[in-house]
Scaffold this active site. Sequence first.
Site, short mmCIF file in Angstrom:
data_model
loop_
_atom_site.label_atom_id
_atom_site.label_comp_id
_atom_site.label_asym_id
_atom_site.label_seq_id
_atom_site.Cartn_x
_atom_site.Cartn_y
_atom_site.Cartn_z
N SER A 163 0.80 -1.08 0.01
CA SER A 163 0.04 0.08 0.16
C SER A 163 0.99 1.31 -0.18
O SER A 163 1.76 1.48 -0.95
CB SER A 163 -1.03 -0.01 1.32
OG SER A 163 -1.87 1.02 0.89
N ASP A 262 -9.65 -4.03 -5.39
CA ASP A 262 -8.92 -2.97 -4.67
C ASP A 262 -9.45 -1.75 -5.46
O ASP A 262 -9.36 -1.51 -6.47
CB ASP A 262 -7.40 -3.18 -4.76
CG ASP A 262 -6.82 -2.50 -4.11
OD1 ASP A 262 -7.15 -1.29 -3.44
OD2 ASP A 262 -5.41 -2.46 -3.90
N HIS A 292 -8.28 -4.46 -0.93
CA HIS A 292 -7.22 -3.94 -0.41
C HIS A 292 -6.57 -4.43 0.88
O HIS A 292 -7.52 -4.74 1.70
CB HIS A 292 -7.40 -2.27 -0.33
CG HIS A 292 -5.97 -1.65 -0.18
ND1 HIS A 292 -5.04 -1.72 -1.27
CD2 HIS A 292 -5.45 -0.86 0.74
CE1 HIS A 292 -3.98 -0.77 -0.95
NE2 HIS A 292 -4.09 -0.42 0.36
#
Length: 316
Positions: A163, A262, A292
């Site tokens: 991320s 995501d 995600h």
Amino acid sequence: MGSSDSPSDNTNLFLQIVEHPDGTITRPFVPLSPPNSNPPVLSKDIPLNPSHDTYLRLYLPSAAVSENQKLPVVLFFHGGGFVLFSPSAVFYHGFCEAMAASIPALIISGSYRLAPENRLPSAYEDAVEALSWVQSQAMDSASADPWLQTHGDFSNFFLMGSSSGGNIAYHASLRAMSMDLMPVQLCGVILNQPYFGGVERTVSEAASENDPMLPLRANDTLWRLALPVGSNRDHAFANPVKDGLDGVVGMVKCMVIGCKGDPLFDRQKLFAEMLEKEGVDVAKRLDGTGSHAIELFMPEKAEALFKEVKAFVYGA
């Protein structure tokens, strides 16, 4: 989880961030895990820059100790939108423990200064400082940490992030191109669901208003807190493909991992394609489904990720 939910009532950690008029924030409570001295994976903390309160958490599979084994070294940066979490966060600690055992590798999980107290590029600077620390360990074996001295293979070194940590690993890899890291050999960069943005919504972003992990409102808030004051989401820190990728020629092999479901998927796909156009050797892993940060909460997804990372690390 709708956008009308109040942060105090919401289970999404990003929507629990409370902003104050003076520009400070209150972060939600996140359980922390201490280092672990028991098999199968040992861990310990090492200060990086006391003035910035940054540190490194090292993970070493105990099997490497009993077998006197040299392992690849992976410098990893956690996610959290540049605003939340640390290597001690219970889910990132568990993730790094499992990854160290599964690959196997010596994992260095780097902390970095968080926004908005320290906006970008502070996190990139901390990542470069961690890179320099790794090099210092390789250069002076007499004073190096004993785990790295005995078990670290500095000729097989990788940058990795998830991320926002993937964003950090990417920008750190660009800065590494102008650094003399010898005798450390950076062999590849692993970007797991890297966090990128932009002013114009992608299809996957536009559909994410009620996403359970990264709802659109939280996504916008994180960028507003992390980017330099006065910047928008087309800043190069957030949207490196906006004006064409700059400075990637000569970049080491890169693996970009993403999944449908995501909100960031469209940007990850475009980013990987742009890297390829610039001549970077890209291993694209963009055919999965999920959400995600799904690897933090579903062990089978984590194992699938570790399998990909292992193949990249030992085959690079």
